[in-house]
Design a protein around this motif. Sequence first.
Motif, PDB file in Angstrom:
ATOM      1  N   LEU A  70      45.097  45.248  71.796  1.00  0.00           N
ATOM      2  CA  LEU A  70      46.559  45.153  71.878  1.00  0.00           C
ATOM      3  C   LEU A  70      46.976  44.261  73.040  1.00  0.00           C
ATOM      4  O   LEU A  70      47.925  43.467  72.920  1.00  0.00           O
ATOM      5  CB  LEU A  70      47.158  46.548  72.042  1.00  0.00           C
ATOM      6  CG  LEU A  70      47.110  47.467  70.821  1.00  0.00           C
ATOM      7  CD1 LEU A  70      47.606  48.865  71.197  1.00  0.00           C
ATOM      8  CD2 LEU A  70      47.949  46.909  69.668  1.00  0.00           C
ATOM      9  N   LEU A  71      46.262  44.379  74.159  1.00  0.00           N
ATOM     10  CA  LEU A  71      46.586  43.561  75.329  1.00  0.00           C
ATOM     11  C   LEU A  71      46.372  42.077  75.045  1.00  0.00           C
ATOM     12  O   LEU A  71      47.196  41.238  75.435  1.00  0.00           O
ATOM     13  CB  LEU A  71      45.727  44.001  76.515  1.00  0.00           C
ATOM     14  CG  LEU A  71      45.945  43.239  77.825  1.00  0.00           C
ATOM     15  CD1 LEU A  71      47.377  43.401  78.312  1.00  0.00           C
ATOM     16  CD2 LEU A  71      44.963  43.720  78.890  1.00  0.00           C
ATOM     17  N   VAL A  72      45.284  41.739  74.365  1.00  0.00           N
ATOM     18  CA  VAL A  72      45.018  40.335  74.030  1.00  0.00           C
ATOM     19  C   VAL A  72      46.120  39.779  73.132  1.00  0.00           C
ATOM     20  O   VAL A  72      46.640  38.677  73.368  1.00  0.00           O
ATOM     21  CB  VAL A  72      43.639  40.196  73.357  1.00  0.00           C
ATOM     22  CG1 VAL A  72      43.464  38.792  72.769  1.00  0.00           C
ATOM     23  CG2 VAL A  72      42.528  40.484  74.346  1.00  0.00           C
ATOM     24  N   PHE A  73      46.502  40.535  72.108  1.00  0.00           N
ATOM     25  CA  PHE A  73      47.575  40.084  71.224  1.00  0.00           C
ATOM     26  C   PHE A  73      48.881  39.927  71.994  1.00  0.00           C
ATOM     27  O   PHE A  73      49.637  38.971  71.769  1.00  0.00           O
ATOM     28  CB  PHE A  73      47.762  41.076  70.077  1.00  0.00           C
ATOM     29  CG  PHE A  73      46.866  40.840  68.905  1.00  0.00           C
ATOM     30  CD1 PHE A  73      47.275  40.020  67.868  1.00  0.00           C
ATOM     31  CD2 PHE A  73      45.619  41.432  68.831  1.00  0.00           C
ATOM     32  CE1 PHE A  73      46.448  39.792  66.765  1.00  0.00           C
ATOM     33  CE2 PHE A  73      44.787  41.210  67.749  1.00  0.00           C
ATOM     34  CZ  PHE A  73      45.203  40.394  66.705  1.00  0.00           C
ATOM     35  N   ALA A  74      49.169  40.872  72.905  1.00  0.00           N
ATOM     36  CA  ALA A  74      50.410  40.816  73.675  1.00  0.00           C
ATOM     37  C   ALA A  74      50.428  39.602  74.602  1.00  0.00           C
ATOM     38  O   ALA A  74      51.446  38.894  74.695  1.00  0.00           O
ATOM     39  CB  ALA A  74      50.579  42.103  74.481  1.00  0.00           C
ATOM     40  N   LEU A  75      49.320  39.324  75.290  1.00  0.00           N
ATOM     41  CA  LEU A  75      49.259  38.187  76.199  1.00  0.00           C
ATOM     42  C   LEU A  75      49.423  36.869  75.454  1.00  0.00           C
ATOM     43  O   LEU A  75      50.082  35.946  75.949  1.00  0.00           O
ATOM     44  CB  LEU A  75      47.929  38.202  76.965  1.00  0.00           C
ATOM     45  CG  LEU A  75      47.776  39.309  78.022  1.00  0.00           C
ATOM     46  CD1 LEU A  75      46.376  39.274  78.621  1.00  0.00           C
ATOM     47  CD2 LEU A  75      48.828  39.165  79.108  1.00  0.00           C
TER      48      LEU A  75
END
Length: 259
Positions: A70-75
Amino acid sequence: MAANAFPISFVFVKVKYAEPPIAVKGTSRMIFDFKFWRYFANQGELIHNLHNSEMRNFNRRLVWILVLGLLVFALREIWGMNTASLTPYLSSGMTDVYTLARWTSLAGTLLWAGVYLAFHSYAVAFLFHKIAKMPWRAALVMQTYVLSLLVIEKALIFLLFAVPGVTLSVSIFSFGPLAATFLDMPFLTYFFNQLTIFTALIIAIQYRYVRSFTKISPKVILFVLILLHIAAALLVASLDFVPLDDMLNDFTRGGAGVE
């Protein structure tokens, strides 16, 4: 998806049993702790333990992978990947509209990321469990490593784009750039863009697990896995030509206008 990248050697490394499973007091069961990085390049030991022991501390590691995904997609979204269509709002001075659009885009990205991560972990594991008759825990562990490779691939692509401050329509880990050089057909470029070196690693991992936990012929397993990944690449490439934005706009307006 990359069928020509075999054999993949790192998933067939020699088995080492540095930390054998321990017996649970009062029972005859053996238990081992799931350690993600320890087994990342030591799949043989993990498969052996799954066959003979109970596993603990797995869910915690899977949750961490989901959170990192989720963090990778958000960044990627915050940095501006795939948000070029919102730039006209900013250039027109519509700051409030642009800000709202970016927040909405981020929410949509996180929603899609949740679906993407859940599909490649639980949904695909369920299909292997039901169709290939794999034990559920083995199928889920297998897809956990598949999911981790997908997240690593997206993170590397993001870093390679973020450092120079540019983006490309194709992945440098795929055959997309090569196809774009020799072929003047966008569909084939999108198709080969789905065939990456990470896909070859994924096929190798799935082949190892399915072969270890089923009685299906190894040749059949390899053929079906390659076929499935090629079919998935064709599907994703086809979706790139579907006018989803226009269809969504027509849907929210109550259908396409009649002239």
